[in-house]
Design a protein around this motif. Sequence first.
Motif, PDB file in Angstrom:
ATOM      1  N   HIS A   1      63.152 -34.419  63.265  1.00 31.14           N
ATOM      2  CA  HIS A   1      64.461 -34.805  62.751  1.00 31.14           C
ATOM      3  C   HIS A   1      64.912 -36.016  63.558  1.00 31.14           C
ATOM      4  O   HIS A   1      65.255 -35.886  64.728  1.00 31.14           O
ATOM      5  CB  HIS A   1      65.460 -33.654  62.878  1.00 31.14           C
TER       6      HIS A   1
ATOM      7  N   SER B   1      74.071 -36.167  54.182  1.00 29.44           N
ATOM      8  CA  SER B   1      72.646 -35.831  54.284  1.00 29.44           C
ATOM      9  C   SER B   1      71.967 -35.904  52.920  1.00 29.44           C
ATOM     10  O   SER B   1      70.877 -36.474  52.785  1.00 29.44           O
ATOM     11  CB  SER B   1      72.464 -34.434  54.868  1.00 29.44           C
TER      12      SER B   1
ATOM     13  N   GLU C   1      69.081 -38.601  51.877  1.00 33.11           N
ATOM     14  CA  GLU C   1      67.754 -38.196  51.408  1.00 33.11           C
ATOM     15  C   GLU C   1      67.451 -38.773  50.030  1.00 33.11           C
ATOM     16  O   GLU C   1      66.345 -39.265  49.778  1.00 33.11           O
ATOM     17  CB  GLU C   1      67.629 -36.665  51.384  1.00 33.11           C
TER      18      GLU C   1
ATOM     19  N   TYR D   1      79.122 -33.838  56.340  1.00 32.97           N
ATOM     20  CA  TYR D   1      77.755 -33.940  56.854  1.00 32.97           C
ATOM     21  C   TYR D   1      76.741 -33.597  55.755  1.00 32.97           C
ATOM     22  O   TYR D   1      75.740 -34.296  55.580  1.00 32.97           O
ATOM     23  CB  TYR D   1      77.572 -33.020  58.060  1.00 32.97           C
TER      24      TYR D   1
END
Length: 183
Positions: free
Chosen positions: A68, A26, A30, A22
């Motif tokens: 989010h 992530s 990004e 994860y």
Amino acid sequence: MMKDYLQANFGYTDYQIEQIRYTLLSILSEISKLFIMGLFFAKTHHISQYFVAIIVLLILRTCTGGLHLKHYLSCLLVSFLIFYLGICQLSNIALPRQVYFILLLVCVIINYLYAPVVSIYRPIPNGIRIKKSKRQAFAMITLYAVIMFIVPSNQYIITGFWIIQLQTLQLIAAKIQKRRCNS
């Protein structure tokens, strides 16, 4: 397979491996969004303002959190909208110097009251972490106000100001969204 290797050599559990996966996804997500948006701002000759906006947003967002979104594309579009408004639209609006400080004071108060708003995929912060986040947001926005007072007004300073405003607005939206989900 990487999972087998990590379990055999380091004793990681399935849960720990999922956390690593994860985190890596992530970070890559990004970075790719920043790169895609960077292409646009480079093409439109706003790349240096984009870098300033990234720095201001990353410092503030890491302590306040915010919206989010669950899907890559929706996150990319909302992020782009925030950067586009802060860099290409709002930074062209010149306000009286006193208004900048009043609006930053409002941001300090809102960020102190609402921060942090964390992702549902992250642990709920404890009281110490919440206080630390509030103090960091307070210090960051206050420092920005001091910088605005000292440094002559320019596109970079104005861009950072508008990014703070937009981050504060989306923090309000995140808090409203979280309240709706909890009720």
